[in-house]
Design a protein around this motif. Structure first.
Motif, PDB file in Angstrom:
ATOM      1  N   ALA A 157       8.576   1.602 -11.574  1.00  0.00           N
ATOM      2  CA  ALA A 157       9.382   0.607 -11.641  1.00  0.00           C
ATOM      3  C   ALA A 157       8.728  -0.177 -10.466  1.00  0.00           C
ATOM      4  N   VAL A 158       8.581   0.439  -9.452  1.00  0.00           N
ATOM      5  CA  VAL A 158       7.981  -0.278  -8.080  1.00  0.00           C
ATOM      6  C   VAL A 158       6.790  -0.880  -8.476  1.00  0.00           C
ATOM      7  N   PHE A 159       6.042  -0.312  -9.007  1.00  0.00           N
ATOM      8  CA  PHE A 159       4.541  -0.731  -9.126  1.00  0.00           C
ATOM      9  C   PHE A 159       4.516  -1.921 -10.383  1.00  0.00           C
ATOM     10  N   VAL A 160       5.404  -1.617 -11.465  1.00  0.00           N
ATOM     11  CA  VAL A 160       5.493  -2.869 -12.302  1.00  0.00           C
ATOM     12  C   VAL A 160       5.939  -4.175 -11.697  1.00  0.00           C
ATOM     13  N   LEU A 161       6.890  -3.963 -11.164  1.00  0.00           N
ATOM     14  CA  LEU A 161       7.740  -5.210 -10.343  1.00  0.00           C
ATOM     15  C   LEU A 161       6.659  -5.904  -9.348  1.00  0.00           C
ATOM     16  N   ARG A 162       6.181  -5.041  -8.477  1.00  0.00           N
ATOM     17  CA  ARG A 162       5.284  -5.781  -7.597  1.00  0.00           C
ATOM     18  C   ARG A 162       3.955  -6.207  -8.233  1.00  0.00           C
ATOM     19  N   GLU A 163       3.000  -5.316  -8.820  1.00  0.00           N
ATOM     20  CA  GLU A 163       1.788  -5.712  -9.275  1.00  0.00           C
ATOM     21  C   GLU A 163       1.862  -6.549 -10.500  1.00  0.00           C
ATOM     22  N   ALA A 164       2.716  -6.349 -11.522  1.00  0.00           N
ATOM     23  CA  ALA A 164       2.630  -7.317 -12.696  1.00  0.00           C
ATOM     24  C   ALA A 164       3.469  -8.593 -12.452  1.00  0.00           C
ATOM     25  N   PHE A 165       4.516  -8.326 -11.907  1.00  0.00           N
ATOM     26  CA  PHE A 165       5.567  -9.393 -11.932  1.00  0.00           C
ATOM     27  C   PHE A 165       5.652 -10.162 -10.319  1.00  0.00           C
ATOM     28  N   ASP A 166       5.030  -9.752  -9.520  1.00  0.00           N
ATOM     29  CA  ASP A 166       4.856 -10.188  -8.128  1.00  0.00           C
ATOM     30  C   ASP A 166       6.154 -10.314  -7.507  1.00  0.00           C
ATOM     31  N   PHE A 167       7.215  -9.497  -7.706  1.00  0.00           N
ATOM     32  CA  PHE A 167       8.400  -9.618  -7.012  1.00  0.00           C
ATOM     33  C   PHE A 167       8.205  -9.132  -5.563  1.00  0.00           C
ATOM     34  N   GLY A 168       8.973  -9.754  -4.520  1.00  0.00           N
ATOM     35  CA  GLY A 168       9.041  -9.332  -3.351  1.00  0.00           C
ATOM     36  C   GLY A 168       9.740  -7.772  -3.008  1.00  0.00           C
ATOM     37  N   TYR A 169       9.340  -7.328  -1.812  1.00  0.00           N
ATOM     38  CA  TYR A 169       9.785  -6.110  -1.623  1.00  0.00           C
ATOM     39  C   TYR A 169      11.273  -6.073  -1.303  1.00  0.00           C
ATOM     40  N   GLU A 170      11.845  -6.850  -0.842  1.00  0.00           N
ATOM     41  CA  GLU A 170      13.435  -7.018  -0.820  1.00  0.00           C
ATOM     42  C   GLU A 170      14.163  -7.043  -2.262  1.00  0.00           C
TER      43      GLU A 170
END
Length: 298
Positions: A124-137
């Motif tokens: 979940a973290v990888f997908v949201l961060r790497e693919a969708f560029d969501f912020g850590y917060e």
């Protein structure tokens, strides 16, 4: 003229539906489960007081992520009892997916298999961060972790994926040429031509789900893969035909047995050679290969 208007909750959900489906699919590798997650997301979304929502897109993604995480844990238990090898559910994708290199890589069968090696939270973290560029917060709110913990998880997941992800994608023209060469070799029954387009360390994975015959274990090596392909085709008493298609943003082949859909063979192509073959025959996973599925990262 109709005077009906769409309520704000429906408008927001429809506006972001393709994004939410893509998030759920990348987390689950199953279009059917992703659709179920969207239904669950909708039921929770319509119960939300929109006046209390600052960013509707982020809020919807948060709901989707939580529901997908719950389903991913249940899906892992199903996979433990799965007959043979498990492959992601292939999607017939729209032309714009193949043209978006970042999106095509993130939903490719090869990348989806790499994501299978992560824990649910890491995925979940990888997908949201790497693919969708969501912020850590934003990610922290979705996975119920602190931003600091999410940073650590993201670093660990990225390192894990980078060690296993496919090498740099080849141009679409080169990939299409490799698929055409593969198809021509199979159709003409030319073993040497097939070996010429297969990488020495090519791996074939079949998924029949216990409903269709498929290799129970991965087959590695060009000669073994070639023997398996020609042996399998030779055993068919009904006529088999192959046709080019595009699934998950990458060139693939669709197989018809006596005119009926038999399976999808997705390919991983590197340096002009086929390094991975993913043959999905499980009929329960072929419901999204006849009509295009729109995907988006934004």
């Amino acid at each position: 003229m109709s005077t009906e208007t769409t309520d704000p909750a429906t408008e927001a959900f429809v506006a972001h539906r393709n994004l939410l489906f893509t998030v759920a699919y990348e987390m689950l590798g199953s279009a059917a489960d992703a659709e179920d997650v969207l239904q669950e997301t909708w039921l929770r979304w319509v119960a939300v007081d929109l006046d209390q929502v600052r960013e509707q897109r982020a809020y919807l993604v948060r709901i989707t992520t939580r529901q997908a995480l719950n389903r991913l844990r249940a899906l892992q238990r199903r996979k433990e009892a799965y007959v043979g090898q498990w492959l992601p559910e292939p999607l017939l994708t729209t032309p714009d997916v193949a043209e978006d290199a970042e999106l095509a890589e993130s939903v490719s069968m090869a990348m989806m298999l790499v994501l299978e090696t992560l824990s649910p939270t890491e995925r979940a973290v990888f997908v949201l961060r790497e693919a969708f560029d969501f912020g850590y917060e934003e990610i922290a709110a979705a996975v119920d972790k602190t931003p600091a913990a999410v940073r650590q998880i993201a670093h660990r997941a990225r390192k894990h994926v980078d060690a296993r992800r496919p090498r740099q994608a080849v141009p679409r023209s080169a990939a299409s040429a490799a698929v055409e060469s593969f198809l021509r070799a199979v159709e003409t029954g030319d073993p040497q031509a097939l070996l010429d387009v297969l990488a020495p360390d090519v791996v074939l994975i079949g998924d029949g789900g216990g409903l269709k015959q498929a290799a129970l274990r991965p087959i590695g090596g060009a000669e073994k893969v070639a023997r398996f392909l020609f042996g399998g085709i030779g055993k068919n008493k009904l006529p088999l035909s192959l046709a080019p298609t595009v699934v998950n943003g990458s060139p693939a082949l669709v197989a018809y047995l006596d005119g009926e859909l038999d399976g999808i063979m997705a390919m991983r192509i590197e340096d002009g050679l086929v390094t991975g073959l993913y043959y999905v025959r499980n009929p329960e996973k072929l419901t999204h290969v006849l009509s295009e599925t729109p995907l988006t990262l934004r």
